[in-house]
Design a protein around this motif. Structure first.
Motif, mmCIF file in Angstrom:
data_model
loop_
_atom_site.group_PDB
_atom_site.id
_atom_site.type_symbol
_atom_site.label_atom_id
_atom_site.label_comp_id
_atom_site.label_asym_id
_atom_site.label_seq_id
_atom_site.Cartn_x
_atom_site.Cartn_y
_atom_site.Cartn_z
ATOM 1 N N MET A 20 2.990 -15.886 -12.016
ATOM 2 C CA MET A 20 4.514 -15.826 -11.536
ATOM 3 C C MET A 20 4.850 -15.592 -10.145
ATOM 4 O O MET A 20 5.524 -16.116 -9.415
ATOM 5 N N ALA A 21 3.621 -15.219 -9.358
ATOM 6 C CA ALA A 21 3.524 -15.012 -7.987
ATOM 7 C C ALA A 21 2.574 -15.725 -7.054
ATOM 8 O O ALA A 21 1.229 -16.008 -7.822
ATOM 9 N N ASP A 22 2.847 -16.294 -6.083
ATOM 10 C CA ASP A 22 1.839 -16.935 -5.198
ATOM 11 C C ASP A 22 0.916 -16.030 -4.624
ATOM 12 O O ASP A 22 -0.235 -16.118 -4.457
ATOM 13 N N ASP A 23 1.470 -14.817 -4.146
ATOM 14 C CA ASP A 23 0.962 -13.783 -3.648
ATOM 15 C C ASP A 23 1.327 -12.269 -4.125
ATOM 16 O O ASP A 23 2.399 -12.278 -4.449
ATOM 17 N N ILE A 24 0.530 -11.121 -3.992
ATOM 18 C CA ILE A 24 1.101 -9.873 -4.486
ATOM 19 C C ILE A 24 0.917 -9.114 -3.168
ATOM 20 O O ILE A 24 -0.254 -9.347 -2.410
ATOM 21 N N CYS A 25 1.794 -8.130 -2.881
ATOM 22 C CA CYS A 25 1.535 -7.231 -1.544
ATOM 23 C C CYS A 25 1.432 -5.991 -2.138
ATOM 24 O O CYS A 25 2.413 -5.318 -2.815
ATOM 25 N N VAL A 26 0.355 -5.351 -1.997
ATOM 26 C CA VAL A 26 0.176 -3.978 -2.562
ATOM 27 C C VAL A 26 0.738 -3.017 -1.730
ATOM 28 O O VAL A 26 0.378 -2.643 -0.390
ATOM 29 N N GLU A 27 1.741 -2.252 -2.280
ATOM 30 C CA GLU A 27 2.485 -1.139 -1.315
ATOM 31 C C GLU A 27 2.045 0.215 -1.468
ATOM 32 O O GLU A 27 2.206 0.706 -2.577
ATOM 33 N N ALA A 28 1.638 0.655 -0.423
ATOM 34 C CA ALA A 28 0.991 2.035 -0.569
ATOM 35 C C ALA A 28 2.020 2.965 0.181
ATOM 36 O O ALA A 28 3.390 2.667 -0.122
ATOM 37 N N ASP A 29 2.031 4.103 0.287
ATOM 38 C CA ASP A 29 2.858 5.141 0.718
ATOM 39 C C ASP A 29 3.830 4.612 1.880
ATOM 40 O O ASP A 29 3.297 4.293 3.043
ATOM 41 N N SER A 30 5.044 4.411 1.752
ATOM 42 C CA SER A 30 5.969 3.645 2.432
ATOM 43 C C SER A 30 7.213 4.130 2.348
ATOM 44 O O SER A 30 7.452 4.918 1.651
ATOM 45 N N GLY A 31 8.138 3.503 3.418
ATOM 46 C CA GLY A 31 9.562 3.789 3.233
ATOM 47 C C GLY A 31 9.904 3.019 1.970
ATOM 48 O O GLY A 31 9.513 2.024 1.460
ATOM 49 N N GLY A 32 11.337 3.462 1.712
ATOM 50 C CA GLY A 32 12.035 2.632 0.587
ATOM 51 C C GLY A 32 11.207 3.014 -0.834
ATOM 52 O O GLY A 32 10.762 3.901 -0.973
ATOM 53 N N HIS A 33 11.667 2.037 -1.840
ATOM 54 C CA HIS A 33 10.742 2.488 -3.276
ATOM 55 C C HIS A 33 9.446 2.385 -3.170
ATOM 56 O O HIS A 33 8.774 1.509 -2.488
ATOM 57 N N THR A 34 8.842 3.558 -3.307
ATOM 58 C CA THR A 34 7.324 3.628 -3.395
ATOM 59 C C THR A 34 6.939 4.546 -4.547
ATOM 60 O O THR A 34 7.520 5.564 -4.921
ATOM 61 N N ASP A 35 5.567 4.561 -4.780
ATOM 62 C CA ASP A 35 4.764 5.472 -6.131
ATOM 63 C C ASP A 35 3.925 6.413 -5.071
ATOM 64 O O ASP A 35 3.131 7.091 -5.548
ATOM 65 N N GLY A 36 4.109 6.312 -3.601
ATOM 66 C CA GLY A 36 3.194 7.166 -2.828
ATOM 67 C C GLY A 36 1.656 6.978 -2.788
ATOM 68 O O GLY A 36 0.937 8.095 -3.015
ATOM 69 N N GLY A 37 1.304 5.777 -3.244
ATOM 70 C CA GLY A 37 -0.253 5.465 -3.547
ATOM 71 C C GLY A 37 -0.827 5.665 -2.322
ATOM 72 O O GLY A 37 -0.391 5.376 -1.160
ATOM 73 N N VAL A 38 -2.240 5.449 -2.383
ATOM 74 C CA VAL A 38 -3.215 5.307 -1.250
ATOM 75 C C VAL A 38 -3.801 3.995 -1.079
ATOM 76 O O VAL A 38 -4.409 3.613 -2.010
ATOM 77 N N ALA A 39 -3.734 3.559 -0.058
ATOM 78 C CA ALA A 39 -4.193 2.060 0.193
ATOM 79 C C ALA A 39 -5.712 2.158 -0.205
ATOM 80 O O ALA A 39 -6.213 0.921 -0.513
ATOM 81 N N TYR A 40 -6.519 3.104 0.164
ATOM 82 C CA TYR A 40 -7.891 2.884 -0.051
ATOM 83 C C TYR A 40 -8.312 2.760 -1.209
ATOM 84 O O TYR A 40 -9.562 2.440 -1.886
ATOM 85 N N ALA A 41 -7.436 3.365 -2.081
ATOM 86 C CA ALA A 41 -7.622 3.341 -3.727
ATOM 87 C C ALA A 41 -6.838 1.877 -4.366
ATOM 88 O O ALA A 41 -7.522 1.330 -5.181
ATOM 89 N N LEU A 42 -5.836 1.707 -3.867
ATOM 90 C CA LEU A 42 -5.229 0.688 -4.595
ATOM 91 C C LEU A 42 -5.637 -0.797 -4.172
ATOM 92 O O LEU A 42 -5.751 -1.622 -5.121
ATOM 93 N N MET A 43 -6.015 -0.998 -3.009
ATOM 94 C CA MET A 43 -6.485 -2.146 -2.430
ATOM 95 C C MET A 43 -7.550 -2.610 -3.227
ATOM 96 O O MET A 43 -7.704 -3.976 -3.694
ATOM 97 N N PRO A 44 -8.855 -2.017 -3.544
ATOM 98 C CA PRO A 44 -9.732 -2.429 -4.120
ATOM 99 C C PRO A 44 -9.426 -2.767 -5.421
ATOM 100 O O PRO A 44 -9.941 -3.634 -6.173
ATOM 101 N N ALA A 45 -8.771 -1.903 -6.252
ATOM 102 C CA ALA A 45 -8.356 -2.055 -7.738
ATOM 103 C C ALA A 45 -7.550 -3.292 -7.774
ATOM 104 O O ALA A 45 -7.681 -4.113 -8.658
ATOM 105 N N MET A 46 -6.579 -3.643 -6.815
ATOM 106 C CA MET A 46 -5.749 -4.770 -6.841
ATOM 107 C C MET A 46 -6.615 -5.870 -6.809
ATOM 108 O O MET A 46 -6.185 -7.000 -7.328
ATOM 109 N N ILE A 47 -7.560 -5.897 -5.854
ATOM 110 C CA ILE A 47 -8.147 -7.122 -5.781
ATOM 111 C C ILE A 47 -9.093 -7.526 -6.901
ATOM 112 O O ILE A 47 -9.078 -8.656 -7.359
#
Length: 774
Positions: A507-534
């Motif tokens: 469905m997607a050409d690319d995914i963008c892993v959104e950590a703690d950010s403005g707007g809609h967010t789950d308050g995730g931590v990039a250090y945990a999210l990025m390795p898991a998503m890769i």
């Protein structure tokens, strides 16, 4: 992978270009101004028989090749992985890679053609049937060291170059050799690509001194070295090319050695296509098993080192030590930058209600980066007007995209938005706040799917999906759900071909892993999210055996070079910034909001309910310093959870909400609500008091956004300003500089500054690590 190849002199023919001149009238007019004559007349009619003369041939081929390339990109919406050109065609390859503009390239080619046309008494001939060694032996045995090899077109098709008298003398010699199939004297005025072009080379070198070349966004294979250009060598390569042989065979073998490679000839004729076919038949791919360290060109790129995509080792014969030299353009995925025609792997996100403005998108596009327009929350007419503006301003293939914000309460609006994108040929969409894949999104993805002549699926519409949960990422990393495909097919919204092809792509050409950010967010931590998503991406690639690699980007918390560097080290193929762009000149929000944002620090944000997903409990991150909105919004959500209707709330609280929050009665609010929501929503509210309460409370979120956008001074405490701590970090980063004032902040300059300093930071850290371990 795909390589576009561009032909050189000899491919010209009367009538070439066809409708291209009318399709690209502005560029054709620019060409006429530079050349001083009508390029359309020359190519289509050649009334003065000039097309075969070098000074006319080279500009004509460059223009037709270049316009053909622009049409190809417009039709496919994608850039190739590599580019190469034969002799003159290398200028088209460099244009495609962004080294210079169309007009700048034409000026170079015009001068090159004029200088080469001055070389007289020279000649060239193609020898077919002998290899390089056999030709060299024949020249030595007959004492013809005055003749040079000019083009290595294929293993058994080689062009020689020299004085015309020597070419005439050598003709019977080669025709008498048993293995020679043909000896063809070429119609050229000079001994191109030989020592006899030295004078033209020296004059061209002086001419090039005034040119500055932009960063390459696609690897260009050099005629001189048959390896990718180094940025620092562009000028010297173009100078050397005039007297050096064209190493076409080795260039194609090098590209073949990179993996499964498809070649497409762009421009006039199919001469190069035939040569590639012969090279594939007569020789093997050139596989570089170790890094070539020399004084020419082949030191590994920083992108290769940073991404870990290649195992880097030194040739045992080399005594040198590998040194990483990062530059801004080497960071992130080369494929990502190539596909979207970007200088840097840097994207700006589509902030709600057009805060990510049309001006912001154009600013980024003209800087060879990509911005997404914030279409969420806007009327379709507003979105359409912005698309028209962006497409008018970015008409030369620059990158841009539009945000598609999930609208669970109004799927019809989501589909109408997609229909608008399709009608205007919007090629890239940023999908945000999706819990799952929707029919509208699937329709956008699969419309226009085709299969090329090699069986590869070509997707016209590209999606970058922002995700923060593995289950949502899984949905975008999978093919479109069959139930949705079947439904769209039954409704005749897609074709049977499109439905079948949809099963083979994600469905997607690319995914963008959104950590703690403005707007809609789950308050995730990039250090945990990025390795898991890769890891998840890799598993899904293996499961579905996709032809194309799905890239993984990083968003959220990126406001400083250190944060961006961390994202790339974690494996991000690209980075996406948001909050820091809201406090810039281009952001379409009020000066009052920007004044507040300019003063915030990293601790000055809080979480509040998302107005568009109020009942679901989805959260957004907002500014809390200087405003009451987060506290008031959370209060409304707690009341919604606690009570079943407005009537159950105590009178004191209801009075407080109406007087302090809304500044009007519930009845007045509901009247506005009824004029905004579709009839079915109002009917539901009339039947369900809790739903009516939700609609009235949701009104506050739209109201608070409008206050902020308009800069209402008397209601500043109710501003809803989506923002993450990245902006606080950025404010500290630029403290004491000109960028401390938002009036000096421009999105493209911020991007340039961050990427430049990321490269400097990584170089310094790498240097320190080497010292520590030396």
């Amino acid at each position: 992978m795909i390589t576009y190849i561009f032909p050189g002199q000899g491919s010209q023919s009367i009538g070439m270009g066809g409708t291209l001149f009318d399709e690209y009238k502005e560029l054709t007019d620019e060409a006429d101004d530079i050349l001083g004559y009508s390029i359309k007349e020359l190519c289509m009619e050649d009334p003065h028989s000039n097309l075969g003369q070098t000074q006319f041939t080279q500009p004509a081929l460059y223009i037709v090749n270049g316009l053909s390339y622009l049409r190809k990109i417009r039709e496919t919406g994608k850039k190739p992985d590599y580019v190469a050109g034969h002799s003159l065609g290398e200028y088209n390859a460099l244009f495609a890679a962004g080294a210079f503009s169309f007009g700048e390239g034409l000026k170079l080619v015009k001068k090159r053609g004029e200088l080469m046309s001055h070389a007289t008494r020279g000649g060239m001939a193609a020898v077919i049937g002998l290899n390089e060694e056999q030709i060299t032996d024949a020249l030595e045995q007959n004492n013809l060291q005055s003749i040079d090899i000019a083009n290595y077109n294929s293993p058994t098709q080689i062009v020689i170059s020299g004085l015309k008298t020597d070419i005439d003398c050598v003709k019977p010699i080669f025709e008498g050799i048993k293995d020679v199939q043909m000896f063809i004297v070429l119609k050229t005025s000079g001994a191109f690509h030989s020592r006899y072009m030295k004078e033209a080379k020296e004059e061209f070198a002086s001419f090039l001194n005034s040119f500055i070349f932009s960063e390459l966004t696609i690897p260009v294979i050099s005629n001189v070295h048959s390896r990718p250009y180094k940025q620092s060598d562009i000028k010297q390569n173009l100078i050397d090319q005039i007297t050096h042989p064209v190493k076409w065979t080795e260039s194609i073998r090098y590209l073949m050695g990179l993996g499964k490679m498809e070649f497409f000839e762009i421009g006039i004729g199919n001469v190069l296509t035939g040569l590639v076919r012969r090279i594939k038949k007569e020789t093997e791919p050139l596989v570089i098993k170790s890094i070539e360290i020399d004084n020419d060109h082949s030191v590994p790129t920083a992108a290769e080192i940073a991404s870990g995509s290649n195992v880097v080792k030194l040739d045992e014969a080399s005594q040198g030590r590998l040194t990483a030299e990062f530059d801004p353009s080497s960071l992130g995925s080369l494929e990502f930058k190539t596909d979207y025609n970007l200088k840097y792997a840097y994207v700006t996100g589509g902030m709600y209600r057009g805060i990510a403005s049309q001006e912001m998108v154009v600013k980024m596009g003209k800087a060879q980066m990509m911005g997404f327009f914030g279409s969420g929350g806007l009327a379709l007419s507003e979105v359409e007007a912005s698309i028209q503006y962006i497409q008018k301003e970015l008409s030369a293939g620059e990158a841009y995209g539009l945000n598609l914000l999930h609208n669970p309460s109004n799927p019809d609006m989501e589909e109408k938005t997609i229909d608008l994108f399709l009608a205007y040929g919007v090629k890239t969409v940023e999908a945000t706040a999706f819990f799952s894949v929707t029919p509208a999104l699937v329709k956008y993805r699969v419309k226009g799917l085709t299969r090329d002549q090699h069986g590869k699926i070509i997707a016209r519409n590209m999606i970058i999906a922002k995700v923060s949960r593995p289950e949502v990422a899984t949905a975008f990393l999978s093919p479109a759900p069959e139930r949705i495909i079947d439904k769209l097919l039954a409704e005749q919204k897609i074709t049977k071909v499109e439905a079948d092809l949809a099963k083979e792509i994600a469905m997607a050409d690319d995914i963008c892993v959104e950590a703690d950010s403005g707007g809609h967010t789950d308050g995730g931590v990039a250090y945990a999210l990025m390795p898991a998503m890769i890891k998840l991406r890799n598993e899904m690639m293996e499961k579905y055996q996709y032809h194309r690699k799905i890239r993984v980007g990083a968003a959220g918390g990126i406001g400083t070079p250190e944060a961006a560097a961390a994202a790339f080290i974690l494996g991000a193929d690209f980075i996406l910034t948001g909050s820091i762009n809201q406090c810039t000149v281009e952001a379409a929000t009020s000066a009052a909001v920007k004044d507040l944002l300019q003063q915030m620090n990293v601790q000055d944000t809080d979480y509040a309910p998302a107005g568009d997903m109020f009942e679901l409990g989805s959260k957004v991150q907002v500014l809390k310093k200087g405003v009451f909105f987060p506290a008031r919004a959370n209060k409304l959500y707690e009341l919604y959870r606690q009570y079943s209707s407005l009537d159950e709330i105590d009178e004191k609280t209801k009075l407080q909400i109406q007087e302090k929050y809304f500044k009007r009665s519930f009845e007045e609010v509901y009247k506005e609500v009824k004029s905004f929501y579709p009839a079915q929503e109002i009917e539901k509210a009339e039947r369900n008091p809790k739903h009516k309460m939700a609609l009235i409370f949701r009104w506050y979120f739209g109201y608070s956004s409008r206050l902020a956008l308009n800069g209402s001074e008397e209601s500043k405490v109710d501003y809803q300003i989506h923002c993450g701590p990245a902006l606080g970090a950025f404010n500290q980063f630029v403290k004491g500089t000109d960028l401390a004032n938002w009036k000096n902040r421009h999105v493209d300059e911020i991007a340039e500054k961050i990427m430049t300093e990321v490269a400097e930071l990584l170089n310094q850290r790498y240097h320190n690590l080497r010292l520590a371990n030396s």
